[in-house]
Design an enzyme around this catalytic site. Structure first.
Site, PDB file in Angstrom:
ATOM      1  N   HIS A  63       0.835  -1.202   0.000  1.00  8.26           N
ATOM      2  CA  HIS A  63       0.000   0.000   0.000  1.00  8.26           C
ATOM      3  C   HIS A  63       0.871   1.253   0.000  1.00  8.26           C
ATOM      4  O   HIS A  63       0.615   2.200  -0.756  1.00  8.26           O
ATOM      5  CB  HIS A  63      -0.934  -0.031   1.215  1.00  8.26           C
ATOM      6  CG  HIS A  63      -1.938   1.052   1.241  1.00  8.26           C
ATOM      7  ND1 HIS A  63      -1.889   2.073   2.173  1.00  8.26           N
ATOM      8  CD2 HIS A  63      -3.034   1.285   0.476  1.00  8.26           C
ATOM      9  CE1 HIS A  63      -2.925   2.884   1.962  1.00  8.26           C
ATOM     10  NE2 HIS A  63      -3.632   2.425   0.946  1.00  8.26           N
ATOM     11  N   ASP A 105      -6.099   1.666  -2.145  1.00 14.67           N
ATOM     12  CA  ASP A 105      -6.847   1.339  -0.933  1.00 14.67           C
ATOM     13  C   ASP A 105      -7.634   0.044  -1.097  1.00 14.67           C
ATOM     14  O   ASP A 105      -7.697  -0.781  -0.182  1.00 14.67           O
ATOM     15  CB  ASP A 105      -7.780   2.489  -0.554  1.00 14.67           C
ATOM     16  CG  ASP A 105      -7.035   3.724  -0.058  1.00 14.67           C
ATOM     17  OD1 ASP A 105      -5.795   3.661   0.121  1.00 14.67           O
ATOM     18  OD2 ASP A 105      -7.693   4.761   0.153  1.00 14.67           O
TER      19      ASP A 105
END
Length: 138
Positions: A63, A105
Site C-alpha cells: 500500500h 486502498d
C-alpha cells in the site's frame, strides 16, 4: 471518552484519506477492524521501515509503495468515489489520479481480508525500534 481521544490521536498519524480507507476496510472485512491495523508491524501506520513482518504487514508495505507511485494528486488527503458490490469495492469517478488512490486502498483492504489469518497480535503497536533492517525496494 478516553478511548475516543486515543482513537483520534491514532487517526491523525495514518497516511491516506483515512476515513474513506477505514470505511472501505471495514466493509471489505465485514467488521470494524481499522484500529487493529494502526501501528502494526513495520509498515502499517505512519511511514514504514525495515522488512515486513508477515503477510498482513506486507499488505501495508505494498500500500505504501502504491501511494508512492501516485502522481498528480495527494493520496493522503484527496477523496475518491467507489461503490460496494457483494463484499467487494469498485473504484469509480472520472479523475484517473483519484481512481488510482482508490485502487491502492481497494487492493490493501482486499489484501487484509485475504490474509486475516496471518494477523498476529505480537505485531500490534510493534514500534519502529524493532524494524531496523534495510528496507526492500518497492
Amino acid at each position: 471518552m478516553r478511548t475516543l481521544w486515543i482513537m483520534a490521536v491514532l487517526l491523525v498519524g495514518v497516511e491516506g484519506n483515512l476515513w474513506q480507507f477505514g470505511k472501505m476496510m471495514n466493509y471489505v472485512m465485514g467488521q470494524s477492524v481499522v484500529y487493529k491495523y494502526f501501528y502494526y508491524g513495520c509498515y502499517c501506520g505512519w511511514g514504514g521501515i525495515g522488512q515486513p513482518r508477515d503477510a498482513t504487514d506486507r499488505c501495508c508495505f505494498v500500500h505504501d509503495c502504491c501511494y508512492g507511485k501516485v502522481t498528480g494528486c495527494d493520496p493522503k488527503t484527496d477523496s475518491y468515489t467507489y461503490s460496494k458490490e457483494n463484499g467487494d469495492v469498485v473504484c469509480g469517478g472520472d479523475d484517473p489520479c483519484k481512481k488510482q488512490i482508490c485502487e491502492c486502498d481497494r487492493v490493501a483492504a482486499t489484501c487484509f481480508r485475504d490474509n486475516k489469518d496471518t494477523y498476529d497480535m505480537k505485531y500490534w503497536l510493534y514500534g519502529a525500534k524493532n524494524c531496523q533492517e534495510e528496507s526492500e525496494p518497492c
